[in-house]
Each structure stands twice: as structure tokens, then as C-alpha cells.
Design a protein around this motif. Structure first.
Motif, PDB file in Angstrom:
ATOM      1  N   PHE A 103     -29.506 -15.408 -20.659  1.00  0.00           N
ATOM      2  CA  PHE A 103     -29.483 -14.935 -22.185  1.00  0.00           C
ATOM      3  C   PHE A 103     -28.404 -15.396 -22.415  1.00  0.00           C
ATOM      4  O   PHE A 103     -27.183 -15.441 -21.716  1.00  0.00           O
ATOM      5  CB  PHE A 103     -29.587 -13.573 -22.088  1.00  0.00           C
ATOM      6  CG  PHE A 103     -28.921 -12.425 -21.389  1.00  0.00           C
ATOM      7  CD1 PHE A 103     -27.692 -12.151 -21.943  1.00  0.00           C
ATOM      8  CD2 PHE A 103     -29.098 -12.347 -20.042  1.00  0.00           C
ATOM      9  CE1 PHE A 103     -26.774 -11.165 -20.895  1.00  0.00           C
ATOM     10  CE2 PHE A 103     -28.283 -11.337 -19.086  1.00  0.00           C
ATOM     11  CZ  PHE A 103     -27.262 -10.946 -19.581  1.00  0.00           C
ATOM     12  N   ASP A 104     -27.973 -15.208 -23.882  1.00  0.00           N
ATOM     13  CA  ASP A 104     -26.761 -15.684 -24.422  1.00  0.00           C
ATOM     14  C   ASP A 104     -25.778 -14.385 -24.710  1.00  0.00           C
ATOM     15  O   ASP A 104     -26.112 -13.361 -25.309  1.00  0.00           O
ATOM     16  CB  ASP A 104     -27.026 -16.279 -25.872  1.00  0.00           C
ATOM     17  CG  ASP A 104     -25.621 -16.777 -26.456  1.00  0.00           C
ATOM     18  OD1 ASP A 104     -24.789 -17.068 -25.887  1.00  0.00           O
ATOM     19  OD2 ASP A 104     -25.732 -16.919 -27.671  1.00  0.00           O
ATOM     20  N   LEU A 105     -24.555 -14.415 -23.854  1.00  0.00           N
ATOM     21  CA  LEU A 105     -23.654 -13.138 -23.830  1.00  0.00           C
ATOM     22  C   LEU A 105     -22.605 -13.626 -24.831  1.00  0.00           C
ATOM     23  O   LEU A 105     -22.075 -14.649 -24.880  1.00  0.00           O
ATOM     24  CB  LEU A 105     -23.003 -12.874 -22.637  1.00  0.00           C
ATOM     25  CG  LEU A 105     -21.953 -11.950 -22.487  1.00  0.00           C
ATOM     26  CD1 LEU A 105     -22.589 -10.516 -23.095  1.00  0.00           C
ATOM     27  CD2 LEU A 105     -21.579 -11.631 -21.401  1.00  0.00           C
ATOM     28  N   THR A 106     -22.425 -12.857 -25.953  1.00  0.00           N
ATOM     29  CA  THR A 106     -21.156 -13.261 -26.816  1.00  0.00           C
ATOM     30  C   THR A 106     -20.235 -11.949 -26.859  1.00  0.00           C
ATOM     31  O   THR A 106     -20.852 -10.870 -26.965  1.00  0.00           O
ATOM     32  CB  THR A 106     -21.701 -13.343 -28.276  1.00  0.00           C
ATOM     33  OG1 THR A 106     -22.427 -14.381 -28.272  1.00  0.00           O
ATOM     34  CG2 THR A 106     -20.511 -13.556 -28.955  1.00  0.00           C
ATOM     35  N   GLU A 111     -28.606 -13.793 -13.752  1.00  0.00           N
ATOM     36  CA  GLU A 111     -29.116 -15.164 -13.270  1.00  0.00           C
ATOM     37  C   GLU A 111     -29.496 -15.389 -12.155  1.00  0.00           C
ATOM     38  O   GLU A 111     -30.359 -16.149 -11.606  1.00  0.00           O
ATOM     39  CB  GLU A 111     -28.003 -16.093 -13.895  1.00  0.00           C
ATOM     40  CG  GLU A 111     -27.980 -16.061 -15.561  1.00  0.00           C
ATOM     41  CD  GLU A 111     -26.799 -16.774 -15.942  1.00  0.00           C
ATOM     42  OE1 GLU A 111     -25.871 -17.355 -15.162  1.00  0.00           O
ATOM     43  OE2 GLU A 111     -26.386 -16.923 -17.253  1.00  0.00           O
ATOM     44  N   LYS A 138     -24.212 -10.532 -16.405  1.00  0.00           N
ATOM     45  CA  LYS A 138     -24.899 -11.773 -16.785  1.00  0.00           C
ATOM     46  C   LYS A 138     -25.129 -12.631 -15.593  1.00  0.00           C
ATOM     47  O   LYS A 138     -26.316 -13.005 -15.290  1.00  0.00           O
ATOM     48  CB  LYS A 138     -24.244 -12.425 -17.776  1.00  0.00           C
ATOM     49  CG  LYS A 138     -24.977 -13.595 -18.358  1.00  0.00           C
ATOM     50  CD  LYS A 138     -24.066 -14.342 -19.287  1.00  0.00           C
ATOM     51  CE  LYS A 138     -24.787 -15.447 -19.952  1.00  0.00           C
ATOM     52  NZ  LYS A 138     -24.911 -16.599 -19.163  1.00  0.00           N
ATOM     53  N   LYS A 148     -29.883 -12.779 -27.654  1.00  0.00           N
ATOM     54  CA  LYS A 148     -28.367 -12.741 -28.084  1.00  0.00           C
ATOM     55  C   LYS A 148     -27.941 -11.177 -27.492  1.00  0.00           C
ATOM     56  O   LYS A 148     -28.485 -10.187 -28.266  1.00  0.00           O
ATOM     57  CB  LYS A 148     -27.984 -13.044 -29.431  1.00  0.00           C
ATOM     58  CG  LYS A 148     -28.313 -14.543 -30.071  1.00  0.00           C
ATOM     59  CD  LYS A 148     -27.709 -14.886 -31.250  1.00  0.00           C
ATOM     60  CE  LYS A 148     -27.969 -16.392 -31.572  1.00  0.00           C
ATOM     61  NZ  LYS A 148     -27.165 -17.223 -30.514  1.00  0.00           N
ATOM     62  N   TYR A 175     -20.067 -11.917 -35.343  1.00  0.00           N
ATOM     63  CA  TYR A 175     -20.906 -10.915 -34.783  1.00  0.00           C
ATOM     64  C   TYR A 175     -20.037  -9.472 -34.628  1.00  0.00           C
ATOM     65  O   TYR A 175     -20.644  -8.635 -34.101  1.00  0.00           O
ATOM     66  CB  TYR A 175     -20.974 -11.320 -33.211  1.00  0.00           C
ATOM     67  CG  TYR A 175     -21.840 -12.497 -32.936  1.00  0.00           C
ATOM     68  CD1 TYR A 175     -23.213 -12.421 -33.232  1.00  0.00           C
ATOM     69  CD2 TYR A 175     -21.174 -13.821 -32.584  1.00  0.00           C
ATOM     70  CE1 TYR A 175     -23.850 -13.702 -32.869  1.00  0.00           C
ATOM     71  CE2 TYR A 175     -21.995 -14.981 -32.513  1.00  0.00           C
ATOM     72  CZ  TYR A 175     -23.402 -14.829 -32.506  1.00  0.00           C
ATOM     73  OH  TYR A 175     -24.294 -15.907 -32.417  1.00  0.00           O
ATOM     74  N   GLN A 188     -35.288 -15.122 -22.629  1.00  0.00           N
ATOM     75  CA  GLN A 188     -34.533 -15.959 -22.197  1.00  0.00           C
ATOM     76  C   GLN A 188     -33.257 -16.334 -22.828  1.00  0.00           C
ATOM     77  O   GLN A 188     -32.552 -15.380 -23.635  1.00  0.00           O
ATOM     78  CB  GLN A 188     -35.127 -17.418 -21.420  1.00  0.00           C
ATOM     79  CG  GLN A 188     -36.195 -16.818 -20.334  1.00  0.00           C
ATOM     80  CD  GLN A 188     -35.630 -16.450 -19.153  1.00  0.00           C
ATOM     81  OE1 GLN A 188     -34.428 -16.493 -18.926  1.00  0.00           O
ATOM     82  NE2 GLN A 188     -36.554 -15.907 -18.250  1.00  0.00           N
ATOM     83  N   LYS A 189     -32.904 -17.634 -23.115  1.00  0.00           N
ATOM     84  CA  LYS A 189     -31.818 -18.015 -24.077  1.00  0.00           C
ATOM     85  C   LYS A 189     -31.934 -17.489 -25.384  1.00  0.00           C
ATOM     86  O   LYS A 189     -31.001 -17.611 -26.313  1.00  0.00           O
ATOM     87  CB  LYS A 189     -31.656 -19.560 -23.709  1.00  0.00           C
ATOM     88  CG  LYS A 189     -30.964 -19.944 -22.413  1.00  0.00           C
ATOM     89  CD  LYS A 189     -29.351 -19.493 -22.465  1.00  0.00           C
ATOM     90  CE  LYS A 189     -28.756 -20.158 -21.206  1.00  0.00           C
ATOM     91  NZ  LYS A 189     -27.205 -19.617 -21.246  1.00  0.00           N
TER      92      LYS A 189
END
Length: 479
Positions: free
Chosen positions: A370-373, A363, A359, A346, A388, A342-343
Motif C-alpha cells: 500500500f501507499d504510505l504517506t 510486504e 509497512k 493510501k 494530505y 494493494q497500491k
């Protein structure tokens, strides 16, 4: 000593004065109107922004008799029919499409122009449009119903056209003051939602190819297949060069067509093992897409890899750069987790809009957060890129490694050939190629390959493992 300090202080003040004048010059003469708009300096980039989910209203049929009984029970009085004024009436054929209330309970809502409202359930509808949508999308900012604007390959674009919407007015105020009316189309101002007409979460990503059903060739030899894969994949030789090497080095007379058939068959057999192997991935994934040619037409390869352990976890080949193949590649990677983090996960990608859109679908459809960068650009102009950039460079380096093997093919002959050709390279990259990251050993060491001292034999063992994976998939489908 005092004179040196005095000189340096005077020189420092002189430099500060120069910097101050340069800042004034920049603010007066260099246009910075693009910087006043959020997200990106390019106005074209605004159209790829992914907005939050709309309010989704589901249409559900009810019985007006039950509603009348409930109203009578709760309030102690019944709902009376509509009282018509000026002797006006509506047709007896008009009934409420939601609750089925007869014309006695229907208001003439706009003075005989064809719009009606049900007194029982409150639905507003038109005379010649009884068909109601199963889903209605509302703007999350102003509550207006979204209008269908365009239909793409995999989704329908819905747009809020309300000129008084707070989202629209906010973006309108961010525009440069000197912009003309004809230039506003370059910016994304209205709220937009993309409704997918294909459920990519029900697509089977572990299909078994027809080529994997049999290894019966007219002149089949497992050792020759191992040699073919070693020369063609490990040593990056084309099919013609592989056939020539087998003839000159081993005295094996084989055509380049047979080399291609061997490679495609081996890829189809090994692919289920590669796709279902337990990689035990880390919680930092990196994704990117690169282009290839299929019959001279540009196609795309989507890659999702483990940024820490370097293994390729998901991949897809597509003829378009749409979000569908992106979702499938991400599904392949996420399926490698026994328990999805989950969160804590990365996910690092470039600035392409397919990733935030994917994303959003994860959901909405799969309950995975999850964390999208997104690392945008080639230089570290912001804190996110600085932090990153190393993750993005890992997958970029992987693309260059793949391209060194791809160039000898001069493109693929079919999309299926491109997919299985890439999957064969993934098998080599994940299980056979020595990596400096792992002290010049393969990324994923198999116990079956520990005592094998030559590469053709290793390829034969991978084919055997692929056949076992196929049997397991077939047994799972039957059960």
C-alpha cells in the motif's frame, strides 16, 4: 500617469534589491548545515529511518555424496580430497556442518587459527562454532553480513559495520563539513535492519473476553444497563456521576462499581460485533496514536480510521509506543476489506517510524502493498503536507473527541479495562453518535435500530448483535 508608473517601477527595483541583500545575509550568517542531510532537519530523526529489506540467505542442509555425484555427472570428473602440504593435517572430528563432508574435503582456511572451508559446498565455518544460523542477513549495498547490535522488546537490530559500504560512505559525505567526530553519533550512517522475534500476523485479534460469556448479575436489568451506557458513554459522565444521576433522576440505587461492571461487560459483548462489521471502507485511511493513563502510567491508543467515511476501523491499547500494536491496529483495519486494494490504498500517518516499519512487515509477511504517506510537522512546509494535511487533521479531530470522553475517567484501572472502555466508545462513535458529516445521523445505520426511539433500547439491541457475533465466531472456530 507616467510618473506613477515610473515611481512603482523604481520602488519594485528597490524591493528586489532588499530581497537580494537579505538572501546574501541568510546564506552567510544563518547555519543551514542540518538542511544538507536528507529526510529531516533534525539529526535525532535520522535514527528512525527505515531502510529497505536486506538480502536474506536461508541455511539448508545438503548431502555431500549427492553433491559429489552431481559434480561428477555435470563435469565428468570427481572432486578429489584436499592435498595437504608440509605434512599438515586437521582433526578427523572436523566435518562440514552444511553438507557433512568429512575432514578429507576440508581446507585449513587461515593457517591453523580455527577457520575452515568445505571443498564440496564452499561453506566457511569455525572449529568450535558448528551451529549455523537458519537465516543470514546481508547488506543490500555491500553484501556484508549484518551484525547483531541490540535487542529490543519485539525485534533485534542488525547493523552493517563495513566502513567501505556504499550506503555508509554516501551518508558520510552528506554530513556537514564542520561537524566534529563526537557529533557523528547523532546521525544515522550505517544500514540497519530490524528482525522481529514475534509474528504479529498470527496473533488472534478477535479474541473473546471472559466477561462476554455471561450477563448473569445478582440484580441484572437490561433497561438499567441501557441507562448506564447512555449516561456513561453518550453523556460522558463518570461512573460515580452516572450512579448519582440514576439515583436522582430514576430512583435507581446502584453503586459506581456496578456501573463499571455493566460497562465492561457490555463492551466485551459488543466488541466482536464492532470489530467484524462490514464497514465497506474507502481507499484512504488515516492513523494516529494518542496517550492515556492506566494506573497513572502512560499508555497509548492506536487508531486507524476511514478518512472519507469517518468510521474507526482499527484500534489497539499498548503500554509502549512500539511497532507491534501498530501492526495489530493496521491488521484490524485491513481486515475490513473483502479484497485488499494493494497500491490503490493510501495510508496517511504522522512521521513516526513505526508506520514505515509496519509497512515493511506487511510486504514481507502478509504480501500486502500500500501507499504510505507521512505528514510531518504542524505546518505545510512541503507539497506532501499541503496535499494530505486534511487527512491528518481528521484523525487529530477524532483524538480530541475521544479525549473529551476520556477525561471524566481519570485514567483506567487496567489495560484490559482501557481496551474495552475504548471499544465501547468506538461502538457509540460508529453506530449511535449523530454526525454532521452524515446529516446528523450515525455513520453506520443499522436496520435493527431504525424504529427504536430511545437510546437505552439501542444499547440493548447492540448487545444482542454482539451476542450473535460471538456465536458466529465460536461456530467459525469449531468448523
Amino acid at each position: 500617469m507616467d510618473s506613477i508608473i515610473t515611481y512603482l517601477t523604481t520602488y519594485n527595483q528597490y524591493l528586489l534589491n532588499i530581497i537580494f541583500k537579505l538572501l546574501i545575509f541568510i546564506s552567510k550568517h544563518i547555519p543551514l548545515k542540518q538542511l544538507t542531510f536528507d529526510d529531516s532537519n533534525s539529526p535525532q530523526y535520522q535514527k528512525f529511518k527505515v531502510d529497505k529489506l536486506p538480502k536474506i540467505i536461508k541455511f539448508e542442509k545438503v548431502d555431500y555424496k549427492l553433491l559429489l555425484a552431481y559434480y561428477n555427472y555435470k563435469y565428468g570428473k570427481s572432486v578429489t580430497p584436499v592435498r595437504r602440504r608440509n605434512n599438515k593435517s586437521i582433526s578427523t572430528k572436523i566435518i562440514c556442518p552444511k553438507c557433512g563432508a568429512p575432514h578429507e574435503y576440508i581446507y585449513d582456511n587461515n593457517g591453523g587459527k580455527g577457520q575452515f572451508q568445505c571443498k564440496v559446498c564452499g561453506l566457511t565455518f569455525k572449529e568450535h562454532n558448528f551451529a549455523t544460523k537458519p537465516l543470514v542477513f546481508k547488506c543490500p549495498y555491500c553484501g556484508s553480513t549484518l551484525a547483531e547490535q541490540k535487542e529490543r522488546k519485539h525485534f533485534i537490530i542488525h547493523k552493517c559495520t563495513n566502513k567501505k559500504c556504499s550506503y555508509y560512505l554516501k551518508n558520510l559525505n552528506k554530513l556537514p563539513k564542520d561537524i566534529t567526530q563526537s557529533e557523528k553519533y547523532k546521525y544515522k550512517l550505517h544500514y540497519i535492519y530490524r528482525e522481529f522475534n514475534i509474528n504479529f500476523f498470527k496473533v488472534n485479534i478477535h479474541t473473546i473476553s471472559e466477561r462476554a460469556t455471561s450477563l448473569n448479575f445478582k440484580k441484572f436489568n437490561p433497561h438499567i444497563m441501557g441507562l448506564v451506557l447512555t449516561y456513561h458513554v453518550n453523556l460522558k459522565l463518570s461512573t460515580r456521576q452516572t450512579a448519582h444521576a440514576l439515583k436522582e433522576v430514576h430512583g435507581i440505587d446502584i453503586s459506581h462499581t456496578m456501573v463499571s461492571n455493566y460497562a465492561l461487560t457490555a463492551a466485551a459483548v459488543i466488541k466482536p460485533f464492532v470489530d467484524t462489521f462490514n464497514y465497506k471502507p474507502s481507499k484512504i485511511l488515516s492513523a494516529d496514536e494518542t496517550y492515556i493513563k492506566v494506573k497513572g502510567i502512560k499508555h497509548y491508543v492506536w487508531i486507524v480510521m476511514d478518512a472519507c467515511k469517518k468510521s474507526i476501523l482499527g484500534y489497539q491499547v499498548s503500554d509502549t509506543r512500539s511497532v507491534g500494536p501498530c501492526i495489530l491496529a493496521m491488521r484490524m483495519a485491513f481486515d475490513k476489506f473483502k479484497n485488499f486494494p494493494q497500491k490503490a490504498l493510501k495510508f496517511i500517518a504522522d512521521g513516526y517510524s513505526a508506520y514505515p516499519l509496519a509497512k515493511q512487515q506487511f510486504e514481507l509477511e502478509d504480501n500486502k502493498f500500500f501507499d504510505l504517506t507521512q505528514v510531518i510537522g504542524l505546518s505545510n512546509d512541503d507539497p506532501v503536507s499541503s496535499e494530505y494535511r486534511w487527512v491528518k487533521q481528521i484523525v487529530e479531530r477524532l483524538n480530541r473527541t475521544f479525549k473529551s470522553s476520556y477525561r471524566v475517567t481519570c485514567g483506567y484501572g487496567s489495560e484490559e479495562g482501557a481496551l474495552y472502555g475504548f471499544s465501547l466508545w468506538v461502538a457509540y462513535y460508529n453506530f449511535l453518535r449523530p454526525h454532521p458529516y452524515n446529516y446528523w445521523k450515525p455513520l453506520n445505520q443499522l436496520t435493527e435500530l431504525e424504529n427504536v426511539d430511545n437510546m437505552p433500547a439501542k444499547w440493548q439491541i447492540l448487545i444482542n448483535l454482539g451476542q450473535q457475533a460471538i456465536l458466529h465466531l465460536q461456530e467459525t472456530e469449531i468448523s
